[in-house]
Write an enzyme that holds these catalytic residues in place. Structure first.
Site, PDB file in Angstrom:
ATOM      1  N   GLU A 105       0.829  -1.214   0.000  1.00 46.84           N
ATOM      2  CA  GLU A 105       0.000   0.000   0.000  1.00 46.84           C
ATOM      3  C   GLU A 105       0.860   1.258   0.000  1.00 46.84           C
ATOM      4  O   GLU A 105       0.547   2.232  -0.698  1.00 46.84           O
ATOM      5  CB  GLU A 105      -0.954   0.006   1.198  1.00 46.84           C
ATOM      6  CG  GLU A 105      -1.986  -1.120   1.201  1.00 46.84           C
ATOM      7  CD  GLU A 105      -2.726  -1.293  -0.107  1.00 46.84           C
ATOM      8  OE1 GLU A 105      -2.914  -0.314  -0.848  1.00 46.84           O
ATOM      9  OE2 GLU A 105      -3.105  -2.443  -0.405  1.00 46.84           O
TER      10      GLU A 105
ATOM     11  N   HIS B 103       2.220   2.533  -3.253  1.00 45.34           N
ATOM     12  CA  HIS B 103       1.307   3.355  -4.057  1.00 45.34           C
ATOM     13  C   HIS B 103       1.547   4.850  -3.817  1.00 45.34           C
ATOM     14  O   HIS B 103       1.291   5.667  -4.702  1.00 45.34           O
ATOM     15  CB  HIS B 103      -0.155   3.037  -3.703  1.00 45.34           C
ATOM     16  CG  HIS B 103      -0.697   1.804  -4.359  1.00 45.34           C
ATOM     17  ND1 HIS B 103      -0.843   1.678  -5.721  1.00 45.34           N
ATOM     18  CD2 HIS B 103      -1.152   0.638  -3.840  1.00 45.34           C
ATOM     19  CE1 HIS B 103      -1.360   0.489  -6.009  1.00 45.34           C
ATOM     20  NE2 HIS B 103      -1.550  -0.165  -4.879  1.00 45.34           N
TER      21      HIS B 103
HETATM   22 NI    NI Z   1      -2.440  -2.054  -4.836  1.00 49.59          NI
END
Ligand code: NI
Length: 186
Positions: free
Chosen positions: A152, A155
């Protein structure tokens, strides 16, 4: 709040470095988190990052809100074998790998629907950051929890998991790699 459209690989916003949140406990931040939560739940995601719904801020959410009943472990339909990860809102995160050990494992991404790939991640991780109220978060984690946080938070730096697959033979369609499993399409 609302289920938002998840932008997919190829969209330039997924390659941007996101900006830090400046103000905590604001109506805008709470609305963003509600939308991330609704969208993640709707898509059975293990986590989601704000840039995936088109908001270039350093905000991720991951894990599950389900309560554990009778010792049963809540599981994510997309990752049925994964250990439960507590529901977490993580803002302006800092990640510090602990040691050099890497672990390879399958990943998928809501922005790369229908696909899976094998990605090495740091096995043990120290992460810090803040929740939506500005309260500090400071955790030592390992395994799937560490993997989700690394995925995550990538990102937020414009990195998608296919960029981290060492051998592209380990990248393909979920229903080809796992033909007999009821793995949901993202
Ligand atoms: Ni993802």
């Amino acid at each position: 709040m609302a289920i938002r459209e998840v932008i997919r690989m190829g969209h330039p916003l997924l390659l941007q470095v996101a900006s830090p949140v400046q103000q905590f406990d604001s109506p805008e931040l709470h609305a963003l988190i509600a939308d991330l939560e609704d969208t993640m739940l709707d898509m059975n995601g293990a986590g989601i990052a704000a840039p995936q719904i088109g908001v270039s801020l350093r905000v991720v959410i991951f894990g599950q809100k389900l309560t554990v009943l009778d010792g049963a472990s809540p599981s994510n339909p997309r990752y049925p074998d994964a250990d439960a990860v507590p529901y977490t809102v993580l803002i302006n995160p800092t990640l510090t790998p602990l040691g050099d050990e890497l672990e390879s494992g399958w990943e998928g991404c809501l922005s790369v629907p229908g696909m899976r790939g094998i990605v090495p991640r740091h096995t043990r991780l120290h992460y810090t950051g803040f929740d939506q109220y500005g309260q500090p978060i400071d955790r030592l984690v390992s395994g799937f929890h560490a993997r989700v946080v690394q995925h995550e938070c990538d990102h937020l730096d414009g990195v998608l998991y296919p960029m981290r697959i060492p051998n592209l033979k380990d990248f393909g369609y979920t229903n080809v790699f796992f033909p007999n499993q009821d793995v949901q399409d993202e």
